[in-house]
Write a protein that holds these residues in place. Structure first.
Motif, PDB file in Angstrom:
ATOM      1  N   ASP A   1      -4.914  -4.558   6.492  1.00 25.34           N
ATOM      2  CA  ASP A   1      -5.954  -5.159   5.763  1.00 25.34           C
ATOM      3  C   ASP A   1      -5.942  -4.890   4.232  1.00 25.34           C
ATOM      4  O   ASP A   1      -6.368  -6.024   3.434  1.00 25.34           O
TER       5      ASP A   1
ATOM      6  N   SER B   1      -1.043  -8.865   9.244  1.00 22.44           N
ATOM      7  CA  SER B   1      -2.590  -8.518   9.555  1.00 22.44           C
ATOM      8  C   SER B   1      -3.003  -8.870  11.119  1.00 22.44           C
ATOM      9  O   SER B   1      -3.739  -8.016  11.759  1.00 22.44           O
ATOM     10  N   VAL B   2      -2.640 -10.215  11.392  1.00 19.19           N
ATOM     11  CA  VAL B   2      -3.207 -10.602  12.556  1.00 19.19           C
ATOM     12  C   VAL B   2      -2.340  -9.627  13.903  1.00 19.19           C
ATOM     13  O   VAL B   2      -3.253  -9.341  14.679  1.00 19.19           O
ATOM     14  N   THR B   3      -1.233  -9.520  13.666  1.00 16.85           N
ATOM     15  CA  THR B   3      -0.400  -8.823  14.625  1.00 16.85           C
ATOM     16  C   THR B   3      -1.150  -7.549  14.857  1.00 16.85           C
ATOM     17  O   THR B   3      -1.357  -6.912  16.090  1.00 16.85           O
TER      18      THR B   3
ATOM     19  N   SER C   1      -4.101  -0.999  11.266  1.00 17.53           N
ATOM     20  CA  SER C   1      -5.019  -2.053  10.824  1.00 17.53           C
ATOM     21  C   SER C   1      -5.582  -2.051   9.567  1.00 17.53           C
ATOM     22  O   SER C   1      -5.591  -2.861   8.647  1.00 17.53           O
TER      23      SER C   1
END
Length: 639
Positions: free
Chosen positions: A224, A261-263, A220
């Motif tokens: 990001d 990013s959300v995943t 992550s």
């Protein structure tokens, strides 16, 4: 992982060997007295937490009963109270209130000290990281997106404090758990054993989810960082997207980057939430077992078979309160690895940069060299960005103080690489650059670069006043010096027409100035620095004919005042140079004055004829300061 930074197992291992935890704590050594105060307050909080339920237990077992229960802590509390029952009740209420006030005050002080340690420790991390990024060579920066460095500075820099905070919190939990266990065992060992019966399951859940959380956190963080880079690059591409009607394409790329990013965040959040769900489920079952077993003990010892020293209601209250508080330190201990791994991942990314070797740095014993006019020599210089592919080969050239020298040639010939070598953004792989005979690598880097004022092809304008832009290299310069530099650079006329003249605030990138105005502003900045060498990279490439004429006139006014080095493929600006070096495929094909080179009918003459052919009919030619006559390349050749 980003392809620009493969976080290999070997690299991670090297960072671990350098004691990542010790390095994290080292940033907080300056706050050792604050840490000592924090430890003291933690001790107060633990003591208050252990004592705050005892007034209620004493009230139930020793005041509101016909047969007071014995106990050393009961006796201690009662010794502080009056002998009559109402007085004892009021006294216990006041003691309980005082413990609550002390506990809340200690919590408030601890919170503010935590903020202090967090902010100032992280500031030191960011200062080290920013300074390191400033020192790393351009090749390192060009290999990585800017957003990655921004993410490390803004987010990853909290990693060291996160490690310290988790370690302190876990240490407090260990002490609290030890003291509580001793007290619980002294009351009822079987019930204490029942309380700890769920501990193996908590340890298992921590191990089970810890590794997954660590893996998802690393993933992550990198995604990001990539998103930050994508947004930064997309903002730069806005004019291009609008010009080519590619807004929908850019929006689609943005959506894809955000979706990645959300995943990644959802995968991380799922593991982060699934772990406490499993943990709390285990603790709930354990709490139900203890409540039932403890209630049975009270019923047995007080009603079925009353026994001296048996389980009492007050003791059960203490036990249940301690059990409630027991889960907190137990969770701290159980979650240590899962919590600390996220901050460890951030700290690793910080230390990854801090551990990068600096390719361009002062060698031991580098000598000072105060700025003044000097001879510059390229002594058989060769350079490559990648092994086996030279962009500059065995180049020899000399530049005397006060000369105006040009390096010309087609795009990709190696001209810009020469400039980067000249400012020691890179070191040659063979040969040497020399100032007054001294190898660049023997000179202190700051002193070496103080000799050069660099005007880049893409002029950088700061979002501040005109005066501050000009004085960027010499912030202590007076207003008269700033105005003199602007006049010498040919910038004073347009500056006087701005709303607040030198006090006018410019927009980001100088969007409220023309290309020529930005260029002259950059030259004024270079002149104010008083560096003996003025180095310009493609100074006329982005200018229209009139601004090109003004810039050439400015350069001729500066001739003999500074040593001027031009790198360009526009030949109209180099006609009056003392020496012109023609660069082809990283080598100097020929050198001489404008007239000498034309007479040789070699590479320079070919470039000149090509320039004539490519010049559109009716275009305004650059003016040279000889009689203010407007010259075409043909008329110059005829002279």
């Amino acid at each position: 992982m980003s392809p620009t930074e493969p976080m290999s197992v070997e690299r991670l291992g090297r960072t671990a060997k350098r004691a990542i935890y010790e390095r994290a704590f080292a940033y907080f050594v300056a706050d050792k007295w604050w840490i000592a105060t924090l430890v003291l307050l933690i001790g107060v909080s633990v003591a208050v937490g252990l004592l705050e339920t005892w007034p209620l237990a004493v009230l139930v077992d020793s005041v509101l009963t016909k047969e007071p229960k014995a106990g050393w802590l009961h006796a201690y509390f009662l010794a502080l109270l009056p002998t009559d029952k109402p007085g004892q009740i009021v006294g216990l209420v006041l003691i309980g209130l005082a413990l609550q006030v002390i506990g809340y005050s200690a919590w408030l002080a601890r919170s503010m000290i935590n903020y202090h340690l967090n902010y100032w420790g992280t500031t030191r991390v960011r200062a080290d990281l920013f300074a390191k990024l400033q020192r790393l060579d351009l090749a390192w920066h060009h290999a990585r997106p800017q957003g990655d460095a921004i993410y490390r500075l803004t987010t990853d820099a909290f990693g060291p404090w996160g490690i310290v905070d988790i370690v302190i919190g876990t240490s407090v939990a260990a002490v609290t758990l030890t003291v509580m266990t001793m007290i619980l065992v002294s009351h009822n060992p079987p019930l204490t054993f029942a309380a700890y019966s769920v501990a193996p399951l908590i340890v298992w859940s921590n191990w089970r989810f810890g590794m997954r959380i660590h893996k998802r956190a690393l993933e992550s963080k990198q995604i990001d960082a990539d998103l930050t880079s994508h947004i930064q690059q997309a903002m730069v591409r806005v004019p291009l997207a609008q010009a080519f009607r590619r807004e929908s394409f850019e929006f689609g790329r943005f959506e894809q980057a955000v979706a990645r990013s959300v995943t990644a965040l959802l995968r991380l959040n799922w593991q982060e939430q699934l772990y406490p769900f499993a943990r709390d489920l285990i603790l709930s079952v354990g709490g139900a077992i203890i409540l039932g077993y403890g209630g049975w003990l009270v019923y047995r010892d007080q009603f079925l078979a009353p026994a001296p020293g048996g389980m009492t209601v007050g003791a059960l209250i203490i036990f249940m309160d301690y059990l409630r508080k027991l889960w907190d330190p137990l969770k701290w201990l159980a979650e240590f690895f899962s919590k600390v791994r996220t901050f460890e991942a951030a700290a690793r990314r910080v230390f990854f940069v801090l551990d990068e070797p600096e390719q361009i740095r002062d060698k031991p014993g580098a000598r000072p060299l105060p700025p003044k006019p000097r001879h510059l020599a390229f002594d058989d210089v060769s350079f490559s960005y990648r092994p086996g592919r030279m962009v500059v080969s065995e180049l020899r050239a000399t530049i005397a103080p006060g000369e105006m020298v040009a390096f010309v040639g087609p795009s990709g010939a190696g001209k810009s690489s020469l400039l980067k070598l000249m400012l020691r953004f890179h070191d040659p792989v063979q040969g040497a650059l020399r100032l007054d005979g001294l190898d660049y690598r023997d000179i202190r880097l700051a002193d070496l670069r103080a000799h050069f004022a660099y005007v880049t092809q893409d002029t950088l304008v700061l979002p501040t006043t005109v005066a501050e832009n000009i004085a960027y290299g010499r912030p202590a310069a007076g207003m008269a010096e700033i105005e003199d530099a602007a006049a010498l650079a040919g910038a004073s006329t347009f500056i006087a027409e701005l709303p607040q003249a030198y006090g006018t605030t410019l927009s980001e990138g100088g969007a409220n100035l023309s290309g020529g105005q930005r260029q002259r502003l950059a030259i004024a900045r270079a002149l104010l620095s008083e560096a003996p060498f003025l180095v310009l990279d493609e100074p006329t490439s982005a200018l229209d004919p009139s601004n090109e004429t003004l810039l050439i006139e400015t350069l001729h006014r500066l001739k003999r005042r500074r040593t001027i080095v031009l790198v360009t493929h526009r030949l109209a600006s180099v006609v009056d140079c003392d020496r012109i070096h023609v660069v082809e495929a990283g080598r100097i094909a020929e050198s001489g004055t404008h007239s000498e080179l034309l007479a040789r009918t070699g590479a320079y003459a070919r470039l000149w004829r090509q320039g004539e052919t490519e010049t559109a009919p009716g275009r305004r030619r650059a003016a040279l300061p000889h009689g203010r006559r407007r010259l075409t390349q043909k008329s110059v050749a005829e002279r």
